[in-house]
Write an enzyme that holds these catalytic residues in place. Structure first.
Site, short mmCIF file in Angstrom:
data_model
loop_
_atom_site.label_atom_id
_atom_site.label_comp_id
_atom_site.label_asym_id
_atom_site.label_seq_id
_atom_site.Cartn_x
_atom_site.Cartn_y
_atom_site.Cartn_z
N GLY A 143 0.82 -1.20 0.00
CA GLY A 143 0.00 0.00 0.00
C GLY A 143 0.85 1.24 0.00
O GLY A 143 2.04 1.22 -0.31
N HIS A 144 0.24 2.35 0.39
CA HIS A 144 0.93 3.64 0.38
C HIS A 144 1.22 4.15 1.78
O HIS A 144 1.54 5.32 1.96
CB HIS A 144 0.09 4.67 -0.39
CG HIS A 144 -0.05 4.37 -1.85
ND1 HIS A 144 -0.80 5.14 -2.70
CD2 HIS A 144 0.46 3.36 -2.61
CE1 HIS A 144 -0.74 4.63 -3.93
NE2 HIS A 144 0.01 3.54 -3.88
N GLY A 145 1.06 3.29 2.80
CA GLY A 145 1.43 3.67 4.15
C GLY A 145 0.29 4.26 4.94
O GLY A 145 -0.89 4.12 4.60
#
Length: 399
Positions: free
Chosen positions: A246-248
């Site tokens: 994911g993107h965090g």
């Protein structure tokens, strides 16, 4: 003597009433269950069970005590539905089976399952919500179309208060898995939210205009932010969450509207692995004014994260913004303590703050992020930021 007798009678009466109260308090009203099969739900994975679920909800919502919509084991297809309160008592969904979403693009709306205006909502049971996102992801053109049509969020909560969601799986959402708007005092724990790393805009949990949110003991791996906090979010505690892919864990993007605010966020004891970002704040440039303050990130383990610590105040994903533009969102009072692990990029700590509203009161305390790629070791990069550093600093701090 008569007076003493009267007093004795009063004492006796009070004692009797006290015993009566104790007796009544020991009576526990049993939970009530409304099995969707009683309302003609069919677990064949093909029949649209929307009306059966809505009928069960109406009865559960209007009953006294703790009342449950029960979804037994099996596969139940469910169209776009809204479960609306207020309800009389504590109302819950006990999901043992799998609930699957429509795949016909003609049925794609902004929400699949909506809970609205409900207090004391419980959702649990160990079951699965299958958004069947593969049917929708090819229709997502948001990267090139700023006016793209939103795809359905799996679970949406609007104006929901004093509620808990736990022991639940969400698989392959078409868009956001859980979306919270105007919610207060929500606890989410022991959930598993998953979608492929390349699935577009499949945020795990997105929170907006909400207060007192707790997320813990959960596993989130998606194609976008594991957790995203946007405008109007206050008092969020995220703990013991495993994030990746994911993107965090992100705040923002902010600044597209005036006076956007995010305050009092704690991210504690989390693992972030193989993500595009780790701990991120992003604001548009140019932007309206806004404020992000009182951030605590503590005891975070990173594993091959591309941007472990990043403030990006030049966020402009379509790259049509002026390079001279400045963000007017102020970031203040942010602490990073005991952040360790490995970075996939050489710049492991990256503060790109605004020239007109510099970041201030940023603290780095015991940072140990290694980079083993070409041109190593890891570095820090700071622009328009003021703060302090203490303890281990790997890479060397630029504060």
């Amino acid at each position: 003597m008569a007076s003493n007798a009267f007093v004795s009678e009063i004492i006796g009466l009070l004692s009797f009433l006290a015993l009566l109260c104790i007796s009544d308090s020991s009576k526990v009203t049993p939970d009530k269950f409304f099995d969707v099969r009683r309302y003609s739900a069919v677990s064949d994975g093909k029949t649209d069970n929307s009306q059966a679920f809505l009928k069960a909800w109406r009865e559960a919502c209007n009953c006294d005590g703790k009342c449950w919509v029960s979804v037994p084991k099996g596969t139940y297809k469910l169209g776009n539905v809204g479960f609306v309160g207020p309800c009389k008592g504590v109302t819950g969904f006990l999901i043992r089976g799998a609930i699957v979403a429509p795949t016909d693009p003609a049925q794609f709306t902004e929400r699949w399952i909506l809970f609205q205006y409900v207090e004391n909502l419980l959702i649990k049971g160990g079951g699965t919500l299958d958004g069947q996102g593969a049917s929708a992801w090819p229709h997502n053109d948001c990267r090139i179309n700023p006016h793209c049509k939103p795809l359905p969020a799996t679970l949406s909560f609007d104006f929901v208060t004093h509620s808990r969601i736990h022991h639940l799986k969400s698989l392959n959402s078409k868009s956001v898995h859980f979306n919270l708007f105007a919610c207060n005092n929500i606890t989410i724990n022991k959930v598993e939210l998953t979608a492929p790393a390349d699935s577009p805009n499949t945020d795990g949990i997105r929170i907006g205009q909400s207060n007192h949110i707790k997320i813990s003991q959960s596993v989130i791996g998606t194609g976008d932010d594991c957790i995203a906090m946007i405008n109007g979010v206050r008092n969020v505690v995220i703990s013991n969450v495993s994030c990746g892919p994911g993107h965090g864990i992100s705040i923002g993007s902010l600044g597209r509207a005036s006076n956007e605010q995010v305050h009092d966020i704690k991210v504690l004891n989390c693992n972030i692995s193989n993500t595009q970002n780790g701990l991120r704040v992003k604001t548009w440039a140019p932007s309206f004014s806004g404020m992000v303050s009182n951030l605590t990130y503590q005891n975070i383990l990173m594993n091959e994260v591309s941007n472990p610590i990043i403030f990006d105040q030049n966020y402009c994903p379509n790259r049509s913004c002026s390079k001279k533009a400045q963000s007017r969102v102020k970031i203040s009072n942010a602490t990073f303590k005991n952040i360790r692990g490995t970075s996939r990029s050489k710049i492991a700590v990256n503060f790109q703050c605004s020239g007109v509203e510099p970041c201030d009161r940023v603290t780095l305390d015991n940072i140990n992020l290694a980079y083993h790629g070409p041109g190593g070791p890891a570095e820090s990069l700071c622009r328009n930021v003021k703060g302090t550093s203490t303890g281990t600093q790997r890479p060397p701090a630029c504060l």
